[in-house]
Design an enzyme around this catalytic site. Structure first.
Site, short mmCIF file in Angstrom:
data_model
loop_
_atom_site.label_atom_id
_atom_site.label_comp_id
_atom_site.label_asym_id
_atom_site.label_seq_id
_atom_site.Cartn_x
_atom_site.Cartn_y
_atom_site.Cartn_z
N LYS A 282 0.84 -1.19 0.00
CA LYS A 282 0.00 0.00 0.00
C LYS A 282 0.88 1.24 0.00
O LYS A 282 1.85 1.34 0.75
CB LYS A 282 -0.90 0.02 1.24
CG LYS A 282 -2.35 -0.29 0.94
CD LYS A 282 -3.23 -0.02 2.14
CE LYS A 282 -4.70 -0.13 1.77
NZ LYS A 282 -5.59 0.21 2.88
N GLU A 368 -19.01 -8.71 9.37
CA GLU A 368 -20.06 -8.05 10.14
C GLU A 368 -21.02 -9.04 10.79
O GLU A 368 -21.46 -8.85 11.92
CB GLU A 368 -20.84 -7.09 9.23
CG GLU A 368 -20.01 -5.93 8.70
CD GLU A 368 -19.25 -6.25 7.43
OE1 GLU A 368 -18.55 -5.35 6.92
OE2 GLU A 368 -19.34 -7.40 6.95
N ARG A 396 -25.44 -5.77 6.55
CA ARG A 396 -24.96 -7.11 6.21
C ARG A 396 -25.24 -8.12 7.33
O ARG A 396 -25.19 -9.32 7.11
CB ARG A 396 -23.45 -7.08 5.95
CG ARG A 396 -23.07 -6.24 4.75
CD ARG A 396 -21.59 -6.27 4.50
NE ARG A 396 -21.34 -6.23 3.06
CZ ARG A 396 -20.30 -6.76 2.46
NH1 ARG A 396 -19.39 -7.39 3.17
NH2 ARG A 396 -20.15 -6.69 1.17
#
Length: 632
Positions: A282, A368, A396
């Site tokens: 990243k 989740e 979700r």
């Protein structure tokens, strides 16, 4: 307007023009594309570090595959900026995530190169598998590629798709972009497993060599199979992905085009499910982002040479900060408190809590559904879980919310961030539906704070209840209310009259109270801070109906099934009839843009609300002079 020039990049208007380039020029193209992204995103804001890490991957995929005929699904979609630039949206990057500009995520109605919308995570393998099976069903030779980050791989949906893909046998390529980061640092056993695969690269290379040798000696391969020594196990055991039925290739350096492109060319010719594990970094190519990918994950405008400068102290605290401070204070006060987040430590305000109470902090990864049931299990054993979660992420886990928490009436507190319009992330991230989907569930107390102090009071109220509760608050700062220390609570289900007026009663849910107060002054209307969506203050609703000509509900939630609907149901249940006007979010998905502009478009500013209420009053009194309708 971008000030730098990118001579090679400016010749790329679509992937076809990219594929006409000499492969030897691609590293230069990658340098230009990385510089272009840094330049543009620093001017517009957006996701930076993740996109600096996918430059070479985007180039390689579009160079090798025949896009858009071949489908690429990016997951999570915030890593798709290089893809957007290479697919004809270079000039449009100047209005990235702005009203009327392009989205920060893949969007099917924005470009035919965006095969699937992926603003939330872990959906790519399912979607790409569906595309691959559809191609096979239709007799088409096109390929389907899912690009998924290692953080997104922690979700159960990704493994459900892997489980199905291995037996479906379709021509599916899963590219795992392993950058050792989600938004927060990655967690869980999968992270450790991927790291072991990287460190085992020499052994994996030796195994692949053994595969090739056995392929040239069919009798030996058959013998190995008969005695239980499958070729994939002669050097090291097969990977987890091979157990799912994929052929595993990797790890490959995701910044090395000379490694990526030949590998992808081989995979394009191959049949069946393939799993390519690439390793990227990243922020690659921009040292500040490489050193601090969390800070540079999502950025506002900044000067690249200086980097992101911390904001000046003294600014108003955000609702998220109010929650983070309360969580630490309550954890110090009550040892039963545990904090849970599905991979949103920074965004949900749990950074300080994680540092101060590491044994009571639980980041479960992008999972989740698991987060909610995990909390339910803790609550069964006497702990007091606080689940910090974004409004759209809680969607979700709706089944778990109902079956595992509400039916069992367990004391779990949901701190729901990003309620209402969130701005540049757009329709996939607006918390537009939570009041509707929460208020219909039995046993759940639903609160909407109007300001920062009320947010803290509601968090204490919900935590100290012997049952489930939800506090839903917006992104960003509030009106600047002074936050009182301690753990003051509110009477359950009681609203608060903030202004006495006549004719019109404005019933405000959440921060739109400020708008209601401004309109109340203009129209001499009564203003009520409703506070509780459930249980609703039925007695005060009845009183307002009896003393006013018009009731107006205000909420930053869809009108359908929302808080206003709760008021209508209350009036009906009490046999009361009064003109009622619902103001909230419309029955369509609101696009991305500045939150203030979006509120204006939705008619939820003081000017917009005032105008709509005046029109309704005029309709109620069609023969009355304007001066008697418009109260000064």
């Amino acid at each position: 307007m971008v000030t730098n020039t990118y001579p090679l990049l400016e010749t790329i208007d679509d992937p076809a023009s990219l594929r006409r380039l000499d492969r030897r020029t691609l590293p230069k193209l990658a340098d230009e594309l990385r510089g272009f992204l840094l330049d543009t995103v620093s001017r517009t804001g957006g996701h930076l570090a993740s996109n600096l890490g996918t430059v070479e991957l985007a180039i390689a995929l579009h160079y090798v595959f025949d896009t858009p005929e071949d489908r690429i699904v990016w997951d999570v979609g915030h890593q798709s900026y290089p893809h957007k630039v290479l697919t004809g949206r270079r000039e449009a990057m100047g209005k990235l995530r702005m009203h009327g500009g392009i989205s920060g995520f893949p969007k099917r109605d924005e470009s035919h190169f965006d095969a699937f919308g992926t603003a939330h995570s872990s959906t790519s393998i399912s979607a790409a598998l569906g595309m691959a099976v559809a191609a096979r069903t239709k007799g088409e030779a096109r390929k389907a590629i899912a690009v998924i980050g290692d953080g997104a791989m922690s979700a159960g949906m990704a493994f459900e798709a892997l489980n199905n893909a291995g037996v479906a046998g379709a021509d599916l390529l899963v590219v795992l972009n392993d950058n050792e980061m989600a938004i927060s640092p990655p967690v869980g056993a999968l992270t450790s497993y991927l790291a072991r695969l990287v460190y085992a690269q020499p052994l994996l290379a030796a195994r692949r060599a053994a595969d090739k040798v056995l392929a040239t000696l069919p009798p030996l391969a058959a013998l190995a199979k008969r005695v239980g020594l499958h070729a994939k196990g002669l050097v090291v055991p097969s990977t987890m992905f091979e157990q799912f039925g994929f052929e595993y290739i990797g790890p490959v350096d995701g910044h090395d085009l000379d490694a990526l492109i030949p590998t992808l060319m081989d995979l394009r010719r191959a049949r069946g499910p393939k799993f390519l594990h690439i390793v990227t970094r990243k922020g690659h190519g921009y040292k500040l982002a490489e050193a601090d990918p969390i800070t540079y994950h999502g950025v506002s405008k900044f000067e690249p040479a200086a980097g992101i400068v911390a904001s000046k102290t003294g600014s108003r605290p955000t609702f998220t900060q109010v929650f983070g401070d309360w969580l630490c204070d309550m954890a110090h006060h009550d040892a039963r408190l545990v904090g849970i987040t599905p991979a949103m430590r920074e965004g949900s305000g749990l950074t300080t809590f994680a540092q101060r109470f590491p044994g009571r902090y639980h980041d479960v990864g992008i999972a989740e559904q698991h987060a909610v049931t995990f909390a339910a299990g803790m609550a069964c054993e006497g702990l007091k879980p606080v689940v910090a979660i974004y409004s759209t992420f809680l969607q979700r886990a709706y089944d778990q919310l109902i079956h595992d928490v509400q039916i069992q009436n367990l004391p779990v507190l949901f701190a729901i961030d990003r309620g209402g319009l969130v701005g540049a992330d757009g329709a996939t991230h607006h918390g537009a539906f939570d009041l509707s989907y929460l208020r219909c569930i039995p046993n759940l107390t639903v609160m909407t704070p109007a300001d920062e102090n009320e947010c803290r009071q509601m968090l204490s109220t919900g935590f100290l209840m012997d049952g489930p509760a939800a506090v839903r608050y917006p992104r960003g700062a509030g009106c600047g209310a002074k936050v009182e220390p301690g753990f003051g609570t509110l009477p359950i289900g009681k609203a608060q009259v903030r202004r006495e007026g006549r004719k019109v009663a404005l019933l405000a849910f959440g921060p739109l109270l400020d708008v209601a107060l401004a309109v109340g002054e203009e129209l001499d209307a009564t203003v009520v801070n409703m506070r509780f969506v459930k249980p609703l203050d039925d007695a005060l609703v009845a009183e307002m109906a009896a003393t006013h000509e018009l009731l107006v509900t205000l909420e930053e939630n869809v009108i359908m099934g929302g808080a206003g609907s709760a008021v209508a149901e209350s009036l009906a249940a009490q046999g009361l009839s009064v003109p009622l006007m619902h103001l909230g979010l419309p029955d369509h998905f609101v696009d991305h843009g500045d939150p203030a502009l979006l509120l204006t478009e939705c008619g939820l500013t003081a000017e917009g609300v005032g105008a709509r209420v005046r029109r309704r009053l005029a309709a109620l009194h069609p023969l009355a002079p304007v001066s008697t309708v418009r109260v000064a």
